[in-house]
Write an enzyme that holds these catalytic residues in place. Structure first.
Site, short mmCIF file in Angstrom:
data_model
loop_
_atom_site.label_atom_id
_atom_site.label_comp_id
_atom_site.label_asym_id
_atom_site.label_seq_id
_atom_site.Cartn_x
_atom_site.Cartn_y
_atom_site.Cartn_z
N TYR A 123 0.77 -0.92 -0.21
CA TYR A 123 0.25 0.11 -0.01
C TYR A 123 1.07 1.50 -0.15
O TYR A 123 0.08 2.30 -0.14
CB TYR A 123 -0.76 -0.06 1.64
N LYS A 170 3.60 -14.52 4.63
CA LYS A 170 3.95 -16.00 3.89
C LYS A 170 5.12 -15.25 4.34
O LYS A 170 6.30 -15.38 3.06
CB LYS A 170 3.52 -14.94 2.94
N ASP A 203 -2.09 -18.45 3.18
CA ASP A 203 -3.00 -19.32 3.02
C ASP A 203 -3.35 -20.20 4.04
O ASP A 203 -4.42 -20.62 3.63
CB ASP A 203 -1.67 -19.88 1.91
N ASP A 227 -5.85 -6.55 5.34
CA ASP A 227 -7.19 -6.26 3.82
C ASP A 227 -8.06 -6.87 3.38
O ASP A 227 -9.81 -6.73 3.56
CB ASP A 227 -6.98 -5.33 2.72
N ASP A 231 -11.91 -8.98 4.95
CA ASP A 231 -13.24 -9.14 3.81
C ASP A 231 -13.59 -10.57 5.06
O ASP A 231 -14.56 -11.05 4.55
CB ASP A 231 -12.87 -8.78 1.82
#
Ligand code: NAI
Length: 330
Positions: A123, A170, A203, A227, A231
């Site tokens: 970002y 990750k 993941d 982010d 959701d």
């Protein structure tokens, strides 16, 4: 009287802002709202989607309630949301996800708090076009920002009697950048002996969240994973219409829902104001208006339990009808 900045946004922003302002007023709290417009609608007049007056207002009032603002995809101006968070150094994005009474979902007892780093990662907006067929986007992770957000997550856990803070990365693939985030977490974690530590790859987290979300408590993540995962957790409790959020910095705080400006239902009196209302309830607690916050929360929960809902969560009420039901339950 509290003076609070209100960024009423665009798309469904003005509709849900009207609803929330009315509910707070009817609950008996007078607020001097400093209304500040931002986004596509102000560019023509002021040359920027985020004029200085908006930032000045939040800096002065220290607290803001914000409805969503549209960001053009692929081209056009940089996200007002990202700029606001960066300019005011609102480094912590706090997104609690808890089941609501009366809202049917696949899982019961979901109670997860997503703590998302809010100032860097992909970002940071550092992108370059190498040639017509190649573009680079640079992922920026610093120890300072990573330790700061991990400390925020542990402090939050301690203050709110949570048992565990799980770091999500990750780092097996992005060994340097996500590796640094993980290392920062491990450093900070040493100062919190009473809180469980846990490390997971993003993941695997996503897979486990949709299998059994009750396995998780507080999650701390770099910006982009935060982010996306927030959701996902919003989906676990009934969708974007009920998912609240807050952006918190050292100096000020901006409370806003997770969802965007929902252009597909703009102006149709269909939007669910719950996510903005829950964000406003957190804002009221933040300014020590606990009684009013509880009063509104009780009325909202009663309304949902009585089966009064907007269409996104299986009901048939319009924004204004749902708002009136909450007011009558106050
Ligand atoms: P969105 O969250 O606006 O909408 C996704 C879906 O959820 C749509 O079908 C929408 O109708 C529904 N939805 C969202 N909020 C709802 C509500 N309160 N009540 C009922 N249904 C609701 O996401 P989308 O379409 O990806 O983004 C639209 C715009 O919003 C984009 O320009 C995006 O950049 C911006 N955005 C702004 C944010 C902010 O201001 N903080 C956050 C996320 C997106």
């Amino acid at each position: 009287m509290h003076r609070i900045t209100l960024i009423n946004g665009d798309g469904i922003g003005p509709e849900i802002s009207d609803s929330v302002v009315k509910i707070i007023d009817k609950a008996g709290l007078k607020i001097d709202w400093d209304i500040q417009s931002a986004g596509a609608d102000v560019i023509e007049k002021e040359g920027t989607p985020l004029p200085e007056r908006v930032l000045d207002s939040v800096k002065k009032n220290k607290v803001a309630l914000k409805a969503p603002v549209t960001t053009p995809i692929g081209k056009g101006f940089r996200s007002v949301n990202v700029q606001l968070r960066k300019s005011l150094d609102l480094y912590a994005n706090l997104r609690p996800c808890k089941n609501l009474p009366g809202v049917e979902t696949r899982f019961k007892d979901v109670d997860i708090v997503v703590v998302r780093e809010n100032t860097e990662d992909l970002y940071a907006g550092v992108e370059e076009q190498i040639d017509e067929n190649t573009a680079h986007s640079i992922k920026i992770i610093t120890r300072e920002a990573s330790e700061r957000i991990c400390r925020f997550a542990f402090d939050y856990a301690q203050k709110n009697n949570r048992k565990e803070v799980c770091v999500v990365t990750k780092a097996n693939i992005m060994k340097l950048s996500d590796g640094l985030f993980l290392d920062s977490y491990r450093n900070v974690a040493k100062d919190y002996p009473n809180i469980n530590k846990r490390e997971i790859l993003v993941d695997n987290l996503c897979m486990q969240l949709v299998q059994d979300p009750t396995r998780f408590d507080v999650l701390v993540l770099p910006n982009l994973y935060g982010d996306i995962v927030s959701d996902l957790t919003a989906g676990l409790i009934g969708g974007l219409g009920v998912a609240q959020g807050a952006n918190i910095g050292k100096e000020c705080a901006v409370f806003e829902p997770v969802h965007g400006s929902a252009p597909d239902i703009k102006g149709q009196n269909k939007a669910n104001p719950t996510a903005l209302l829950l964000s406003a309830i957190e804002m009221l607690k933040y300014i020590d208006e606990n009684q009013i916050a509880q009063k509104i929360e009780k009325a909202l929960f009663a309304t949902l339990s009585q089966g009064f809902k907007t269409a996104d969560i299986g009901g048939n009420l319009s924004t204004t009808e749902f708002t009136d039901k909450i007011i009558s339950n106050l």
